[in-house]
Design an enzyme around this catalytic site. Sequence first.
Site, PDB file in Angstrom:
ATOM      1  N   MET A 128      11.885  24.606  56.554  1.00  0.00           N
ATOM      2  CA  MET A 128      11.079  23.530  55.969  1.00  0.00           C
ATOM      3  C   MET A 128      11.962  22.528  55.237  1.00  0.00           C
ATOM      4  O   MET A 128      11.658  21.339  55.174  1.00  0.00           O
ATOM      5  CB  MET A 128      10.057  24.120  54.984  1.00  0.00           C
ATOM      6  CG  MET A 128       9.012  25.000  55.610  1.00  0.00           C
ATOM      7  SD  MET A 128       7.759  25.445  54.381  1.00  0.00           S
ATOM      8  CE  MET A 128       8.751  26.368  53.198  1.00  0.00           C
ATOM      9  N   ALA A 129      13.044  23.037  54.618  1.00  0.00           N
ATOM     10  CA  ALA A 129      13.965  22.181  53.868  1.00  0.00           C
ATOM     11  C   ALA A 129      15.330  22.844  53.857  1.00  0.00           C
ATOM     12  O   ALA A 129      15.432  24.072  53.877  1.00  0.00           O
ATOM     13  CB  ALA A 129      13.465  21.972  52.437  1.00  0.00           C
ATOM     14  N   GLN A 135      18.514  27.244  52.435  1.00  0.00           N
ATOM     15  CA  GLN A 135      17.409  26.587  53.113  1.00  0.00           C
ATOM     16  C   GLN A 135      16.182  27.487  53.068  1.00  0.00           C
ATOM     17  O   GLN A 135      16.283  28.693  52.842  1.00  0.00           O
ATOM     18  CB  GLN A 135      17.770  26.233  54.543  1.00  0.00           C
ATOM     19  CG  GLN A 135      18.109  27.385  55.447  1.00  0.00           C
ATOM     20  CD  GLN A 135      18.695  26.926  56.781  1.00  0.00           C
ATOM     21  OE1 GLN A 135      19.435  25.932  56.846  1.00  0.00           O
ATOM     22  NE2 GLN A 135      18.374  27.641  57.850  1.00  0.00           N
ATOM     23  N   VAL A 136      15.007  26.877  53.259  1.00  0.00           N
ATOM     24  CA  VAL A 136      13.740  27.570  53.077  1.00  0.00           C
ATOM     25  C   VAL A 136      12.994  27.637  54.403  1.00  0.00           C
ATOM     26  O   VAL A 136      12.868  26.627  55.118  1.00  0.00           O
ATOM     27  CB  VAL A 136      12.873  26.857  52.019  1.00  0.00           C
ATOM     28  CG1 VAL A 136      11.568  27.622  51.809  1.00  0.00           C
ATOM     29  CG2 VAL A 136      13.626  26.726  50.706  1.00  0.00           C
ATOM     30  N   ASP A 285      14.366  20.773  35.760  1.00  0.00           N
ATOM     31  CA  ASP A 285      14.591  19.827  36.853  1.00  0.00           C
ATOM     32  C   ASP A 285      13.270  19.394  37.492  1.00  0.00           C
ATOM     33  O   ASP A 285      13.035  19.617  38.684  1.00  0.00           O
ATOM     34  CB  ASP A 285      15.501  20.480  37.907  1.00  0.00           C
ATOM     35  CG  ASP A 285      16.069  19.467  38.884  1.00  0.00           C
ATOM     36  OD1 ASP A 285      16.116  18.275  38.540  1.00  0.00           O
ATOM     37  OD2 ASP A 285      16.473  19.873  39.986  1.00  0.00           O
TER      38      ASP A 285
END
Length: 558
Positions: A128-129, A135-136, A285
């Site tokens: 996904m990202a 990474q996911v 964040d």
Amino acid sequence: MAISLRGEHLKRYVELGRLLVKYGRSDLVRESGLQDVLRDEDAPAEPQTTPEAEELADDLERLGPTFVKLGQLLSTRSDLIPPAYVEALTRLQDSVEPFSYAEVEEIVTAELGVRISKAFLDFDPEPMAAASLGQVHRATLRNGRDVAVKVQRPGIREQILQDLDALGELTELADRHTEIGRRYETSGILAEFRRTLLSELDYRREAQNLTTLANNLVEFQRIVVPRAVDDYTTSRVLTMDYIAGRKVTDLSPLSRMEIDGEALAEDLFRAYLKQILVDGFFHADPHPGNVFITRDGRIALIDVGMVGRVAPNMQDILLRLLLAVSEGRGREAADLAIRIGERRPGFDEDGFTRRVVEMVTEIQGATARQIEVGRIVMEISRAAGENGILLPPELTTLGKTLLALDQVGRTLDPEFDPNAAIQRNAADMLQRRMVQQLSPGKMFTALLETNELMQQLPGRANKILESLASNDFRIRVDAIDEVHLMAGLQKIANRITLGLILAALIIGAAMLMRVETRFRIFGYPGLAMLCFLGAVTGGVALVLNILWNDERTDRKGE
């Protein structure tokens, strides 16, 4: 003194040398000996004196994940870099090309001890990202629970450790040979950066952060935090709830009409005030990429690898500082900042106070759309650095967090006023702080101390009564040294007495001038002249004695 060149760091030395020369730190290159490893064609003929901030951000992205994270850290240090660079580095993103599914499968299998097909009902091979650290992937557990699986990038830990070693040698050199290094202790900044970055590489800590944050925000119905799946989480694999939604920045005008932006902005701001001023643990964040709007119109906070912690004594001061800024009390804000700061040689207190008063006064005439409390807090940190006082990192982290919140809040509600939000919620935060201080644990500690006092009180009272009965009760007061006091009073009395005697001799000499006698000195009555000369001699001696003793006393005092 030249830097000790290590073969495995040679490439990094070259890249860092180019960066330092390009952005105006050629003095550090000369001191370090990096010019020896820079080829002539690598180094610019003349350092650029006004580089573009966006260009620096691009260069850091090209250097890799360590320097992307370093740039994000520097974006919180408004005392070190100009505002334009803070703005550019705040927007730094570490999106990179994803690594292969074969590597994902190898890492997950090694970490969980079971093949992906056995651990998950479904596992999407397309991420996904993808970021510099990992990474996911979207997946489904065997029990049907939708999850997101974050997998750490292969070899990233080793690469970061090598980069940190190279940076460590440069910061030690900067502390020895540059004014900015000595002033801001760059080795200390790097040590803090090292701890933060290495903790981000341990996904078990991020899982703990998710649990803590979710528990702290359970009262906020409009805010959701994904829960980690402990059995499927290791240092390199993090499995957590999958939350469907869109980034705040991806909302269209029509989508904004479908949500209650005003209520969401207010709840989000209040939740962060609670995290910072009550819990002492906050998501550090909250940029728009980490804030999602779910399908049911709630806010989801994701990616809590970067968190901040605030000690209880610091929470009280931060609350007072935010109130002072929001209410326009600039001098009080400056005094509070000085109180928590570390003064350096050459600290200009008047200059710092004057600058803070100007900044805080300016926002009083601004509109809600123009007010950015986070930027004011970061500007206070910058003014502190320029005037010789080092503020704690909690304040700069708070400034960056509030700045990101300002942006997210205005995205949800264009009329959102952070100044008013602080003033509205200050009383509630103060009440929560008081309730927290009356927690069962603290009450139990107070009861134990009271019990100890009551047990020792009869014995102590008995000793006092015995001393009174035997006329041996004494009170010792360390206020004035009576020995020196009496000696001083005696000197004063002696000087007054001698002055009176000399005055009497002068008056007597004047009266004897009228008495005719054959004994004469310089044509005047001898007895009168003797009295007069005695008075003159005594007066001169008294003056010399006073000057000598007073000067010696001043030297001892110095």
